[in-house]
Design an enzyme around this catalytic site. Structure first.
Site, PDB file in Angstrom:
ATOM      1  N   ARG A 129       0.726  -1.185  -0.083  1.00  0.00           N
ATOM      2  CA  ARG A 129      -0.069   0.123   0.094  1.00  0.00           C
ATOM      3  C   ARG A 129       0.845   1.161  -0.098  1.00  0.00           C
ATOM      4  O   ARG A 129       0.526   2.246  -0.660  1.00  0.00           O
ATOM      5  CB  ARG A 129      -0.834   0.153   1.305  1.00  0.00           C
ATOM      6  CG  ARG A 129      -1.663   1.365   1.324  1.00  0.00           C
ATOM      7  CD  ARG A 129      -2.504   1.215   3.023  1.00  0.00           C
ATOM      8  NE  ARG A 129      -1.356   0.940   4.062  1.00  0.00           N
ATOM      9  CZ  ARG A 129      -0.694   1.706   4.591  1.00  0.00           C
ATOM     10  NH1 ARG A 129      -0.715   2.981   4.187  1.00  0.00           N
ATOM     11  NH2 ARG A 129       0.067   1.205   5.642  1.00  0.00           N
TER      12      ARG A 129
ATOM     13  N   ARG B 120     -13.713 -18.288  25.272  1.00  0.00           N
ATOM     14  CA  ARG B 120     -14.268 -17.250  24.695  1.00  0.00           C
ATOM     15  C   ARG B 120     -13.501 -16.017  25.172  1.00  0.00           C
ATOM     16  O   ARG B 120     -14.157 -14.745  25.212  1.00  0.00           O
ATOM     17  CB  ARG B 120     -15.628 -17.157  24.896  1.00  0.00           C
ATOM     18  CG  ARG B 120     -16.340 -18.427  24.296  1.00  0.00           C
ATOM     19  CD  ARG B 120     -17.976 -18.469  24.842  1.00  0.00           C
ATOM     20  NE  ARG B 120     -18.788 -19.395  24.197  1.00  0.00           N
ATOM     21  CZ  ARG B 120     -20.074 -19.601  24.435  1.00  0.00           C
ATOM     22  NH1 ARG B 120     -20.698 -18.837  25.002  1.00  0.00           N
ATOM     23  NH2 ARG B 120     -20.731 -20.709  23.875  1.00  0.00           N
TER      24      ARG B 120
ATOM     25  N   CYS C  31      -3.394  -3.812  12.739  1.00  0.00           N
ATOM     26  CA  CYS C  31      -2.337  -4.626  12.241  1.00  0.00           C
ATOM     27  C   CYS C  31      -2.549  -5.635  13.187  1.00  0.00           C
ATOM     28  O   CYS C  31      -2.465  -7.028  12.935  1.00  0.00           O
ATOM     29  CB  CYS C  31      -0.967  -3.977  12.030  1.00  0.00           C
ATOM     30  SG  CYS C  31      -1.066  -2.635  10.899  1.00  0.00           S
TER      31      CYS C  31
ATOM     32  N   SER D  95      -0.796  -8.187   9.865  1.00  0.00           N
ATOM     33  CA  SER D  95       0.238  -7.555   9.059  1.00  0.00           C
ATOM     34  C   SER D  95       1.507  -7.032  10.108  1.00  0.00           C
ATOM     35  O   SER D  95       1.191  -6.385  11.194  1.00  0.00           O
ATOM     36  CB  SER D  95      -0.122  -6.080   8.503  1.00  0.00           C
ATOM     37  OG  SER D  95       1.072  -5.855   7.783  1.00  0.00           O
ATOM     38  N   ALA D  96       2.744  -7.606   9.988  1.00  0.00           N
ATOM     39  CA  ALA D  96       3.876  -7.370  10.734  1.00  0.00           C
ATOM     40  C   ALA D  96       5.202  -6.662   9.961  1.00  0.00           C
ATOM     41  O   ALA D  96       5.663  -7.196   9.096  1.00  0.00           O
ATOM     42  CB  ALA D  96       4.481  -8.704  11.474  1.00  0.00           C
ATOM     43  N   ASP D  97       5.351  -5.432  10.439  1.00  0.00           N
ATOM     44  CA  ASP D  97       6.549  -4.663  10.162  1.00  0.00           C
ATOM     45  C   ASP D  97       7.576  -5.091  10.941  1.00  0.00           C
ATOM     46  O   ASP D  97       7.760  -4.764  12.042  1.00  0.00           O
ATOM     47  CB  ASP D  97       6.230  -3.097  10.136  1.00  0.00           C
ATOM     48  CG  ASP D  97       7.443  -2.243  10.099  1.00  0.00           C
ATOM     49  OD1 ASP D  97       8.516  -2.870   9.777  1.00  0.00           O
ATOM     50  OD2 ASP D  97       7.340  -0.966  10.176  1.00  0.00           O
TER      51      ASP D  97
END
Length: 264
Positions: free
Chosen positions: A21, A127, A146, A167-169
């Site tokens: 992106r 749960r 993220c 998503s992992a930077d």
């Protein structure tokens, strides 16, 4: 934190080149898990210096349910500046979803308060989940979450937490995420009269940005140092009553910092 370095090396040498992106480009792998036994030390990266003040204040800010960066700015934390609007707001991001998830009938659900209650009353429940991925409100968020979903698990008086991160930077963001959720696990364990167990991190798209490769190579040449110990003020019995001064990391040895640009 050898597990973190192993992930970084794996992505550096075996990652698939992908667009993203931000237009920066990444090396990426899909699907990875790391486990950290919290009784063996606090899982904070030692092969570069982390800004612990930012990690602690960000978590306290999430726990407050706030979405404006005024608290962060007042405490010298700038990690969300690039995404905030002219009024300092970020929309209904993490803290809002954790503490005030909107329902179709107009009510608000405090997911964290509900999980704390269930951990005390029904520790064996399956749960104990908190989600930040509210599909209906994603368009209004400055940045979709993220770290999207976490679950607590109680066994033999110990509290473990597993995070799913879509998503992992790896170079910039991931060390913050690991430390933040390990800290949250310790805090929840204390207020629920449990011992800290494991923090399990599960990642989806695990990536190194192409403008972080030189920095990653430098970090991979460094030897990890012993992990520090976390100390919490034992008098705090309410998760939402923790303050910055109630949290201390003792014995944090680290290599020098390594600067890298943020992909926005």
């Amino acid at each position: 934190m050898q597990a973190y370095l192993d992930l970084m090396a794996h992505v550096r040498h075996h990652g698939t080149p992908k667009s993203d992106r931000t237009g920066t480009g990444t090396l990426s792998v899909f699907g990875h898990q790391m486990r950290f036994d919290l009784s063996r030390g606090f899982p904070v990266v030692t092969t570069k210096k982390l800004h612990l003040r930012s990690i602690i204040h960000e978590l306290l800010w999430f726990l407050s349910g706030d979405s404006n960066i005024a608290y962060l700015k007042a405490n010298g934390v700038s990690i969300w500046d690039e995404w905030a609007d002219e009024n300092g707001d970020l929309g209904p991001i993490y803290g809002v979803q954790w503490r005030s998830w909107p329902t179709p009938d107009g009510r608000r659900v405090d997911q964290l308060a509900q999980v704390l209650r269930d951990l005390r009353e029904h520790p064996d429940s399956r749960r104990h989940l908190v989600s930040a991925w509210n599909v209906g409100e994603l368009p209004n968020m400055a940045l979709p979450p993220c770290h999207t979903l976490f679950q607590f698990y109680v066994a033999e008086g110990r509290l473990s937490c597993q995070l799913y991160q879509r998503s992992a930077d790896i170079f910039l963001g991931l060390p913050f995420n690991i430390a933040s959720y390990a800290l949250l696990t310790h805090m929840v364990a204390q207020v629920c009269d449990l011992k800290p167990g494991e923090f399990i991190w599960t990642g989806g798209d695990c990536h190194l940005y192409t403008n972080h490769l030189e920095q990653a190579d430098r970090q991979l040449q460094r030897e990890p140092l012993p992990l520090p110990r976390l100390r919490l003020n034992p008098e705090v019995r309410d998760l939402f009553a923790f303050r910055y001064e109630d949290i201390a990391l003792e014995g944090y040895q680290h290599h020098p910092p390594i600067k890298a640009p943020v992909a926005v």
